[in-house]
Write an enzyme that holds these catalytic residues in place. Structure first.
Site, PDB file in Angstrom:
ATOM      1  N   GLU A  59      -9.590  23.985   9.628  1.00  0.00           N
ATOM      2  CA  GLU A  59      -8.493  23.115   9.183  1.00  0.00           C
ATOM      3  C   GLU A  59      -8.490  23.067   7.672  1.00  0.00           C
ATOM      4  O   GLU A  59      -9.550  22.975   7.035  1.00  0.00           O
ATOM      5  CB  GLU A  59      -8.651  21.649   9.661  1.00  0.00           C
ATOM      6  CG  GLU A  59      -8.438  21.434  11.121  1.00  0.00           C
ATOM      7  CD  GLU A  59      -8.634  19.981  11.551  1.00  0.00           C
ATOM      8  OE1 GLU A  59      -8.488  19.056  10.708  1.00  0.00           O
ATOM      9  OE2 GLU A  59      -8.941  19.771  12.731  1.00  0.00           O
ATOM     10  N   GLU A 118     -15.392  17.784  14.297  1.00  0.00           N
ATOM     11  CA  GLU A 118     -15.773  16.737  13.350  1.00  0.00           C
ATOM     12  C   GLU A 118     -16.595  15.600  13.945  1.00  0.00           C
ATOM     13  O   GLU A 118     -16.115  14.454  14.016  1.00  0.00           O
ATOM     14  CB  GLU A 118     -14.521  16.157  12.677  1.00  0.00           C
ATOM     15  CG  GLU A 118     -13.669  17.189  11.993  1.00  0.00           C
ATOM     16  CD  GLU A 118     -12.545  16.577  11.153  1.00  0.00           C
ATOM     17  OE1 GLU A 118     -12.241  15.392  11.312  1.00  0.00           O
ATOM     18  OE2 GLU A 118     -11.982  17.300  10.325  1.00  0.00           O
TER      19      GLU A 118
HETATM   20  C1  PNW Z   1      -9.134  15.636  10.515  1.00  0.00           C
HETATM   21  N1  PNW Z   1     -11.775  11.014   6.794  1.00  0.00           N
HETATM   22  O1  PNW Z   1      -9.348  14.251  10.522  1.00  0.00           O
HETATM   23  C2  PNW Z   1      -8.821  15.951  11.958  1.00  0.00           C
HETATM   24  O2  PNW Z   1      -9.549  17.006  12.520  1.00  0.00           O
HETATM   25  C3  PNW Z   1      -7.369  16.052  12.262  1.00  0.00           C
HETATM   26  O3  PNW Z   1      -7.155  15.699  13.593  1.00  0.00           O
HETATM   27  C4  PNW Z   1      -6.559  15.229  11.271  1.00  0.00           C
HETATM   28  O4  PNW Z   1      -5.204  15.195  11.608  1.00  0.00           O
HETATM   29  C5  PNW Z   1      -6.784  15.838   9.909  1.00  0.00           C
HETATM   30  O5  PNW Z   1      -8.157  15.916   9.570  1.00  0.00           O
HETATM   31  C6  PNW Z   1      -6.059  15.106   8.775  1.00  0.00           C
HETATM   32  O6  PNW Z   1      -6.559  13.807   8.640  1.00  0.00           O
HETATM   33  C7  PNW Z   1      -9.952  13.511   9.547  1.00  0.00           C
HETATM   34  O7  PNW Z   1     -11.483   9.807   6.764  1.00  0.00           O
HETATM   35  C8  PNW Z   1      -9.638  12.158   9.517  1.00  0.00           C
HETATM   36  O8  PNW Z   1     -12.599  11.500   5.958  1.00  0.00           O
HETATM   37  C9  PNW Z   1     -10.236  11.341   8.613  1.00  0.00           C
HETATM   38  C10 PNW Z   1     -11.168  11.865   7.724  1.00  0.00           C
HETATM   39  C11 PNW Z   1     -11.499  13.212   7.751  1.00  0.00           C
HETATM   40  C12 PNW Z   1     -10.874  14.037   8.675  1.00  0.00           C
END
Ligand code: PNW
Length: 444
Positions: free
Chosen positions: A350, A172
């Site tokens: 994921e 990401e």
């Molecule tokens: C992902 N947003 O994080 C990550 O790859 C993981 O480590 C995390 O635990 C999971 O999604 C759940 O949050 C994100 O704000 C964190 O759009 C924030 C965002 C997107 C993905």
């Protein structure tokens, strides 16, 4: 009470792999052990107000010590594969130069443990725990960090390349640039769009250089990258909302997809960014656009966009993150990747949801999460039926863990973690996923 899955392996393409995913900082703990250097998340967690419950990943799920039982747990779910990430500061405590043997030894034990249990390792090299020493030199805003990342990728592959076939360079990059340098919600917590776009460019450059390094070390390596993609839908049929959705799509999705798959930044978004665009050197886009063996897609929700900002679909369900449950978005996204790009084979790296889980004795009846997984796996299946080459699905996450700025207050696990005694308890969703993963394999 837990219902077995109606879906079986026969509903997915031949050879489709089921797995579970985690990341190093979110589960390992042991933040100061065996020579691990400090990462930007150690620093960030110590800054007051950054993490909603004031916690850190110092102990997390104590996976660094409990990995044998955690691998047994994964095995017991009947899955084929485990997606984990490597903590760069365990391998190179200052992000360059000296290698910490104990760090490589840990991942060697872990990978050997997977292979002994018949689990395929899917390694992610960067899931946000940048060595603090590199941040002190500017972090991803500094072009040098890209070169350091490729060097670290090479070091890891030289040691584990005979056993790890699948490598994702970055997890990401939108989060490690925009969310971290512009929105300020993740480490290092800056609010500077120029720095964020420079970080995004250097992340992509580091990806390209790491792909080259990995391929030169491991001939049979399958190399890819993981993007978080949020398909954008206009809130109404008005032209203004359509334009807003298109610009959201440019910033969130195309800004990363197009350098990687087309070799160009999207023109409309480039123009909208004005003076904040990155310094692109000649040759950078060729380096970034490496042929990929797979594209990893992390999908949680869609963006519903109006000209005045994000909109809310009042009739929809929302998770504990306040993210809309919208499985159709996953089908639409996968079909669009196939239609718009020459996209390599896809893995869902994921997908999952946080809910307010309640432990009742030895049970967690997380029926909403079971429904989330079932509807999203159906969405993947629908895309496969429309000809999208999707090879596997990793549930986020194996177990409850440190959910970044939310600390331990958001639980994404198939497995409940009691942080008092580190007990692991299978939620109903874990039993449901087990019944799917343990279903009879296709024989074609
Ligand atoms: C992902 N947003 O994080 C990550 O790859 C993981 O480590 C995390 O635990 C999971 O999604 C759940 O949050 C994100 O704000 C964190 O759009 C924030 C965002 C997107 C993905």
């Amino acid at each position: 009470r837990p219902q077995p899955s109606v879906l079986t392996r026969h509903d997915f393409p031949a050879g489709f792999r089921f797995g579970v995913a985690t990341s190093s900082y979110q589960i390992e703990g042991a933040a100061h052990e065996d020579g691990r250097g400090p990462s930007i998340w150690d620093t960030f967690c110590r800054e007051p107000g950054r993490i909603s419950d004031g916690s850190s990943g110092d102990i997390a799920c104590d996976h660094y010590h409990r990995w044998p039982e955690d691998l047994d747990l994964i095995r017991s779910l009947g899955v084929d594969a485990y997606r984990f990430s490597v903590a760069w500061p365990r391998i190179q405590p200052t992000g360059s130069g000296a290698v910490n043997a104990a760090g490589l030894d840990f991942y060697e034990r872990l990978v050997d443990g997977m292979l002994e249990r018949g689990l395929s390792p899917y390694a992610t090299l960067y899931h946000w725990d940048l060595p603090q020493a590199l941040q002190d030199a500017g972090g991803w805003d500094n072009r040098e960090t890209a070169h350091r990342f490729a060097e670290y990728a090479r070091i890891f592959a030289e040691r584990l390349g005979d056993r790890v076939r699948s490598y994702a360079t970055l997890n990401e990059p939108w989060c490690s640039s925009i969310l971290s340098y512009q929105i300020g919600e993740h480490a290092p917590g800056l609010r500077d769009r120029r720095a964020a776009l420079s970080a995004a460019h250097h992340l992509l450059l580091g990806h390209g250089e790491a792909v080259l390094a990995l391929r030169s070390v491991v001939q049979q390596a399958e190399v890819g990258i993981v993007l978080n993609l949020n398909p954008a839908y206009p809130a109404t049929t008005s032209p203004a909302d359509a334009a807003a959705a298109r610009s959201f799509d440019g910033e969130f999705n195309r800004w990363f997809l197009e350098p990687l798959l087309v070799g160009e930044y999207p023109r409309d978004t480039w123009e909208a960014y004005g003076q904040d665009v990155p310094d692109v050197h000649p040759g950078d886009l060729q380096t970034i656009r490496q042929p990929l063996d797979f594209m990893g897609v992390n999908y949680y929700s869609r963006g519903l966009i109006s000209a005045s900002g994000p909109a809310r679909a009042e009739q929809s369900e929302f998770t504990a993150m306040d993210w809309e449950v919208y499985p159709q978005g996953l089908t639409d996204l996968l079909v669009r990747l196939k239609t718009d790009y020459l996209v390599p084979p896809i893995y869902i790296t994921e997908n999952g949801a946080a809910y307010h889980d309640v432990l009742e004795g030895d049970d967690v009846h997380d029926t909403a999460r079971v429904r989330y997984f079932e509807t999203h796996l159906n969405a993947v299946r629908a895309a496969a039926d429309q000809g999208v080459d999707v090879r596997g699905y990793f549930a986020w996450s194996l177990m409850d863990n440190f959910e970044w700025a939310h600390g331990y207050s958001k639980r994404f696990g198939l497995v409940y973690v009691d942080y008092g005694d580190q007990r692991r308890i299978l939620k109903d969703s874990a039993k449901w996923y087990r019944s799917l993963a343990s279903s009879e394999a296709r024989d074609d």
